[in-house]
Design an enzyme around this catalytic site. Structure first.
Site, PDB file in Angstrom:
ATOM      1  N   GLU A 162       0.829  -1.210   0.000  1.00  0.00           N
ATOM      2  CA  GLU A 162       0.000   0.000   0.000  1.00  0.00           C
ATOM      3  C   GLU A 162       0.863   1.259   0.000  1.00  0.00           C
ATOM      4  O   GLU A 162       0.532   2.244  -0.659  1.00  0.00           O
ATOM      5  CB  GLU A 162      -0.940   0.013   1.215  1.00  0.00           C
ATOM      6  CG  GLU A 162      -1.979  -1.088   1.191  1.00  0.00           C
ATOM      7  CD  GLU A 162      -1.455  -2.413   1.745  1.00  0.00           C
ATOM      8  OE1 GLU A 162      -0.341  -2.451   2.293  1.00  0.00           O
ATOM      9  OE2 GLU A 162      -2.168  -3.418   1.602  1.00  0.00           O
ATOM     10  N   GLU A 163       1.955   1.248   0.750  1.00  0.00           N
ATOM     11  CA  GLU A 163       2.868   2.401   0.791  1.00  0.00           C
ATOM     12  C   GLU A 163       3.508   2.622  -0.568  1.00  0.00           C
ATOM     13  O   GLU A 163       3.577   3.746  -1.061  1.00  0.00           O
ATOM     14  CB  GLU A 163       3.985   2.168   1.812  1.00  0.00           C
ATOM     15  CG  GLU A 163       3.539   2.039   3.231  1.00  0.00           C
ATOM     16  CD  GLU A 163       4.675   1.613   4.142  1.00  0.00           C
ATOM     17  OE1 GLU A 163       4.621   2.012   5.318  1.00  0.00           O
ATOM     18  OE2 GLU A 163       5.598   0.915   3.701  1.00  0.00           O
ATOM     19  N   VAL A 164       3.982   1.554  -1.154  1.00  0.00           N
ATOM     20  CA  VAL A 164       4.666   1.642  -2.443  1.00  0.00           C
ATOM     21  C   VAL A 164       3.699   2.108  -3.525  1.00  0.00           C
ATOM     22  O   VAL A 164       4.044   2.953  -4.350  1.00  0.00           O
ATOM     23  CB  VAL A 164       5.296   0.286  -2.818  1.00  0.00           C
ATOM     24  CG1 VAL A 164       5.905   0.331  -4.208  1.00  0.00           C
ATOM     25  CG2 VAL A 164       6.340  -0.115  -1.790  1.00  0.00           C
TER      26      VAL A 164
END
Length: 35
Positions: free
Chosen positions: A11-13
């Site tokens: 999700e961060e990436v």
């Protein structure tokens, strides 16, 4: 200027990856590298 970012969670990436202009994807050793 070049900046390297390592993300532990997909999700961060994804949030950061979607904001990269003129993105290219390279796979090295099973890891995806976005340039």
């Amino acid at each position: 200027m070049k900046i390297g970012i390592i993300g532990a969670m997909e999700e961060e990436v994804t949030l950061l990856r979607d904001k990269i202009e003129n993105r290219q994807t390279i796979t090295i050793g099973g890891s995806e590298i976005y340039t």
